[in-house]
Write a protein that holds these residues in place. Structure first.
Motif, PDB file in Angstrom:
ATOM      1  N   MET A   8      -7.845  -6.800  10.003  1.00  0.00           N
ATOM      2  CA  MET A   8      -8.055  -5.632   9.157  1.00  0.00           C
ATOM      3  C   MET A   8      -7.536  -4.392   9.894  1.00  0.00           C
ATOM      4  N   PRO A   9      -6.395  -3.935   9.540  1.00  0.00           N
ATOM      5  CA  PRO A   9      -5.847  -2.793  10.254  1.00  0.00           C
ATOM      6  C   PRO A   9      -6.731  -1.565  10.112  1.00  0.00           C
ATOM      7  N   ILE A  10      -6.865  -0.861  11.190  1.00  0.00           N
ATOM      8  CA  ILE A  10      -7.655   0.375  11.133  1.00  0.00           C
ATOM      9  C   ILE A  10      -6.742   1.532  11.447  1.00  0.00           C
ATOM     10  N   LYS A  11      -6.740   2.508  10.590  1.00  0.00           N
ATOM     11  CA  LYS A  11      -5.867   3.651  10.842  1.00  0.00           C
ATOM     12  C   LYS A  11      -6.694   4.852  11.247  1.00  0.00           C
ATOM     13  N   PHE A  12      -6.535   5.258  12.443  1.00  0.00           N
ATOM     14  CA  PHE A  12      -7.138   6.511  12.849  1.00  0.00           C
ATOM     15  C   PHE A  12      -6.030   7.546  12.934  1.00  0.00           C
ATOM     16  N   LEU A  13      -6.442   8.727  13.207  1.00  0.00           N
ATOM     17  CA  LEU A  13      -5.456   9.787  13.139  1.00  0.00           C
ATOM     18  C   LEU A  13      -4.277   9.680  14.090  1.00  0.00           C
ATOM     19  N   PRO A  14      -4.488   9.193  15.292  1.00  0.00           N
ATOM     20  CA  PRO A  14      -3.304   9.096  16.157  1.00  0.00           C
ATOM     21  C   PRO A  14      -2.176   8.321  15.483  1.00  0.00           C
ATOM     22  N   GLN A  15      -2.549   7.243  14.799  1.00  0.00           N
ATOM     23  CA  GLN A  15      -1.519   6.487  14.097  1.00  0.00           C
ATOM     24  C   GLN A  15      -0.986   7.285  12.922  1.00  0.00           C
TER      25      GLN A  15
ATOM     26  N   LEU B 112     -13.793  -5.021  -0.906  1.00  0.00           N
ATOM     27  CA  LEU B 112     -12.398  -4.848  -0.480  1.00  0.00           C
ATOM     28  C   LEU B 112     -11.729  -6.169  -0.100  1.00  0.00           C
ATOM     29  N   ARG B 113     -10.407  -6.161  -0.218  1.00  0.00           N
ATOM     30  CA  ARG B 113      -9.648  -7.341   0.249  1.00  0.00           C
ATOM     31  C   ARG B 113      -9.649  -7.351   1.780  1.00  0.00           C
ATOM     32  N   ARG B 114      -9.406  -8.520   2.320  1.00  0.00           N
ATOM     33  CA  ARG B 114      -9.443  -8.651   3.788  1.00  0.00           C
ATOM     34  C   ARG B 114      -8.436  -7.745   4.477  1.00  0.00           C
ATOM     35  N   ASP B 115      -7.311  -7.534   3.812  1.00  0.00           N
ATOM     36  CA  ASP B 115      -6.264  -6.752   4.482  1.00  0.00           C
ATOM     37  C   ASP B 115      -6.357  -5.251   4.145  1.00  0.00           C
ATOM     38  N   HIS B 116      -7.534  -4.800   3.785  1.00  0.00           N
ATOM     39  CA  HIS B 116      -7.670  -3.377   3.440  1.00  0.00           C
ATOM     40  C   HIS B 116      -7.461  -2.507   4.680  1.00  0.00           C
ATOM     41  N   GLU B 117      -7.204  -1.242   4.424  1.00  0.00           N
ATOM     42  CA  GLU B 117      -7.053  -0.317   5.543  1.00  0.00           C
ATOM     43  C   GLU B 117      -8.229   0.639   5.579  1.00  0.00           C
TER      44      GLU B 117
END
Ligand SMILES: Nc1ncnc2c1ncn2[C@@H]1O[C@H](COP(=O)(O)OP(=O)(O)OP(=O)(O)O)[C@@H](O)[C@H]1O
Length: 793
Positions: free
Chosen positions: A1-8, A533-538
């Motif tokens: 499950m990708p996690i997007k924080f601000l640095p990315q 949510l789906r498994r691949d949610h962000e």
């Protein structure tokens, strides 16, 4: 499950906030740098009142902080000028009640096939409710405060008649953890409301019975406790085959008021702690989370204040929620872009910029962004884009599909989201929006949906479930859902709403896009979000790791005073704030609806310009008061948690929270009613010494301890006199509700003997040396029978 924080995210967009906190030093803390210069920079507004107490540690030792506000100077708030002036009538219109909403939606979209949605019945309902409020006030001989309120009510009723409809927005959320539960034990004449009666009749089999019986009791002129007794003793049609089980009763109450449910079941769990330790454990986890203090954005604020020279200016640099990305540079459809332009939105907010590209690709998203930063537009725009790409609804289709389903925890939030959707849909003439919410007749909504099919439906969970179960063909329509949105997702996934949400999720196709938005996403929610949510949610978190979840331009402080001083301290704080700012606009949050009423009565007796809002008021009354508050300056709104989440009142100068907030999230959402859209504000948390433990759960936030303002003997006497004018029944109701609320809090309610001592302290603070008697049944439900110090009847 990708996690997007601000640095990315920063790689995607250089304008995200992380790039605009040049002065922020992660890890820095006020406590570690306890010098006066730091305070000077953090609180440059009122240094004459600030003094460091020696050797402060962790918290700033502040002797006294004025509540002087620091409003944006005229013309300094650029981005929102147009909307603040009220030019964008559609986007946040007050939806006074169901009738008003229907009218308003109809008027807005006369160009679409849906036409006008009002009916005489609806208008009649609203009028009947208003008349009842007025006649009750007359009959009730409530004294000068009530009479004054009546005339004020008439005044704004009159102004509503002259053209409230179409005014820009407002709204208030309703999510008290415990208040409704305990206040609901009390009969409240204000709740005798036709809208509710109608709904009650249509839903008698399931949820309506209790409410209806309340009404019946009230009409028979029974006292509160008699109504309660009869209800719980299985009298008449009240129980209608229901178990006289407290837990079930409470669930029923919660169903009456959508917003209460998220909290209420947890309250019950606590209440029934001996019986259900599992649920209690959940709560333990939540309450015991320890957070680290980090003052970096407070330092960012300092820089900004010095740069702008105007402490009230929108920070614009270090903490702006607006990004550099413009909507007209995005791939949104031309019709959406036109609507956005007309709404006065030019640049995307940070959360909009961060989520839009991902959502337009069709991904599931869990998004976290601070309060008042445009999450509604963030989830609506991509949803609208999905619908705009689908073929228009064929009017001859018997059960036209709903393509977007937006769930909001409260009626007001649902109305607010629908209003925002209509603004954005201005040029999408073939796309229709409707709301289904509690407090109105199910049949009316059924007719309306029949007559005016919509592709976007905004709903509260309980009412939606009702439609799923009771409206012919509704389940079929839901099979067309392509996008499911949960606004205030953490609240919706909370125990109180969970069953409804699960039922709703089971009613929409698995192949869909799901959007979860909130200002707070506790770890528990991260763990259970897979149910939607789906498994691949962000997970898109626009709150930079290591920074506060609150706005740095909002000064936060807490004060500790014994209970018997709370009323006079509150009065002095308000007086100081009013003296400092003629344009004051204050929200005072209280623990329960009945305590809210008491505080409003008291402040009214003290001649402050005050209104009250809580779940025991009819919806039509609440929306009117809400609208008045939205439009007003120089006004105090005393409120329960019905106003805690999502409400978009402009220019609130101060939020005071009296007593223990339900939890950290609730503290953040309540505080979030000020400091919206980059503006500045102040928050004060007033606690008793035994409530101070709560501060540890928010100690990562830039909250400082302020010393109490001094209360001179004259003021003390004045407050006591005012208290003596408050109606006894309101004090009694407040006492019982207070006891119920704190009984349900883990830390305080554990020791019943201590709890009763504290409740009686609260009773004395209202001028009642002899605590009011409480019905035996209520005491036994609370697990308080035979506890010394309580009086029963
Ligand atoms: N791009 C934009 N530019 C300017 N104003 C905007 C923009 N997007 C939204 N707004 C306005 O910002 C205000 C706050 O938006 P909204 O109520 O959606 O905040 P929120 O993040 O959902 O807050 P909360 O967490 O308290 O529910 C609203 O008045 C909305 O109209």
């Amino acid at each position: 499950m990708p996690i997007k924080f601000l640095p990315q995210l920063r790689l995607l967009s250089p304008s995200l906030p992380v790039t605009r906190f040049p002065s922020m030093r992660p890890g820095a803390s006020i406590g570690s740098n306890g010098s006066m210069p730091v305070l000077n920079r953090v609180f440059p507004f009122k240094l004459k009142f600030i003094g460091l107490s020696p050797g402060f540690n962790g918290h700033l030792g502040v002797r006294s902080l004025s509540t002087r506000s620091f409003r944006t100077r005229p013309g300094s708030s650029s981005e929102f000028t147009r909307k603040d002036r009220g030019d964008v009538g559609a986007s946040k219109s007050l939806i006074e009640d169901e009738a008003e909403l229907s009218d308003w939606v109809g008027e807005l979209r006369t160009d679409s096939f849906r036409g006008r949605l009002t009916s005489e019945d609806e208008e009649l309902d609203a009028d009947r409710a208003r008349n009842r409020v007025r006649s009750r006030d007359r009959e009730g001989n409530r004294g000068s405060v009530k009479r004054r309120r009546e005339s004020e009510f008439d005044n704004f009723r009159e102004s509503n008649r002259r053209g409230t409809r179409g005014n820009p927005g407002y709204s208030f959320s309703r999510n008290s953890r415990f208040s409704k539960r305990f206040d609901s034990e009390l009969e409240d004449e204000d709740n005798d409301d036709d809208e509710e009666e109608e709904e009650s009749c249509s839903r008698r089999k399931t949820r309506g019975a209790k409410r209806e019986n309340k009404k019946v009791d009230s009409r028979k002129g029974r006292g509160n406790e008699r109504g309660l007794n009869s209800r719980n003793m299985g009298n008449g049609r009240r129980n209608l085959g229901r178990k006289s089980n407290f837990r079930e009763d409470k669930d029923d109450d919660a169903n009456d008021f959508e917003e209460e449910r998220g909290r209420v079941v947890r309250a019950t769990a606590n209440f029934l702690s001996e019986e259900d330790s599992d649920i209690n454990d959940d709560e333990d986890d939540e309450d015991d989370v320890i957070f680290r203090k980090n003052a970096s954005s407070a330092l960012g604020l300092d820089k900004d204040v010095r740069q702008t020279g105007s402490p009230r200016s929108s920070p614009g640099k270090s903490d702006s929620y607006l990004s550099e990305s413009r909507f007209d540079q995005s791939s949104l459809s031309p019709l959406s872009l036109k609507g956005i332009k007309d709404a006065g939105y030019e640049k995307m907010t940070v959360v909009q910029e961060a989520t839009l590209p991902v959502l337009l690709k069709g991904k599931d998203v869990l998004a976290k962004a601070k309060t008042g930063t445009g999450k509604t537009v963030a989830f609506l725009l991509p949803s609208i884009e999905v619908v705009s790409k689908l073929p228009p609804i064929d009017r001859d289709v018997k059960r036209p599909p709903i393509h977007v389903l937006v769930i909001c925890p409260t009626r007001e939030l649902a109305s607010q989201a629908a209003a925002e959707a209509n603004t954005l849909l201005k040029y999408h003439s073939s796309i229709g929006v409707q709301v289904v919410i509690g407090g109105t007749r199910l049949a009316l909504e059924q007719k309306r949906m029949q007559a005016n099919p919509c592709q976007i439906l905004v709903a509260t969970p309980g009412r939606l479930r009702d439609h799923i179960e009771n409206t012919a063909g509704f389940a079929t329509k839901l099979m067309g859902v392509k996008v499911l949105v949960l606004d205030e997702a953490d609240h919706l996934l909370d125990m109180g709403f969970r069953k409804d949400i699960e039922r709703i999720i089971a009613s929409v196709p698995k192949q869909r896009q799901t959007l979860l938005f909130s200002a707070t996403v506790p770890e528990e929610v991260r763990q259970i979000c897979h149910i939607a949510l789906r498994r691949d949610h962000e997970f898109i978190n626009t709150v930079l790791e290591g920074t506060e979840e609150t706005h740095s331009q909002v000064r936060q402080m807490h004060m500790v005073a014994p209970l018997d001083k709370h009323f006079s301290v509150l009065y002095v704080l308000l007086k100081e704030h009013i003296a400092d700012d003629v344009d004051y606009k204050v929200l005072v949050f209280c623990t329960t609806a009945m305590v809210t009423r008491l505080v409003a009565d008291l402040l009214g007796e003290l001649n402050l310009n005050v209104r009250e809002i809580h779940s025991r008021k009819p919806q039509s009354y609440r929306t009117r008061v809400s609208d008045e508050f939205r439009r007003s300056k120089g006004l105090i709104l005393v409120t329960s948690d019905v106003s805690a989440r999502g409400v978009d009142y402009p220019d609130v100068t101060l939020v005071i929270q009296v007593g223990l907030p339900a939890d950290r999230q609730q503290y953040i959402h309540r505080l979030g009613r000020t400091g919206r859209k980059g503006k500045e504000g102040q928050g004060i948390l007033l606690l008793a010494p035994w409530e101070e433990y709560f501060v540890s759960s928010i100690k990562d936030l830039p909250i400082t301890k302020a010393h109490l303002p001094s209360v001179d003997p004259d003021t003390k006497k004045k407050v006591e006199r005012a208290l003596s004018n408050v109606e006894m029944k309101n004090k009694e109701a407040a006492y019982q509700a207070w006891l119920g609320y704190y009984n349900s809090t883990k830390n305080v309610g554990r020791d019943k003997y201590r709890l009763v001592e504290l409740a009686n302290e609260f009773s004395r603070s209202m001028g009642l040396d002899n605590p009011p008697p409480i019905p035996k049944l209520v005491l036994s439900k609370m697990g308080l029978r035979n506890i010394p110090g309580l009086r029963s009847k």
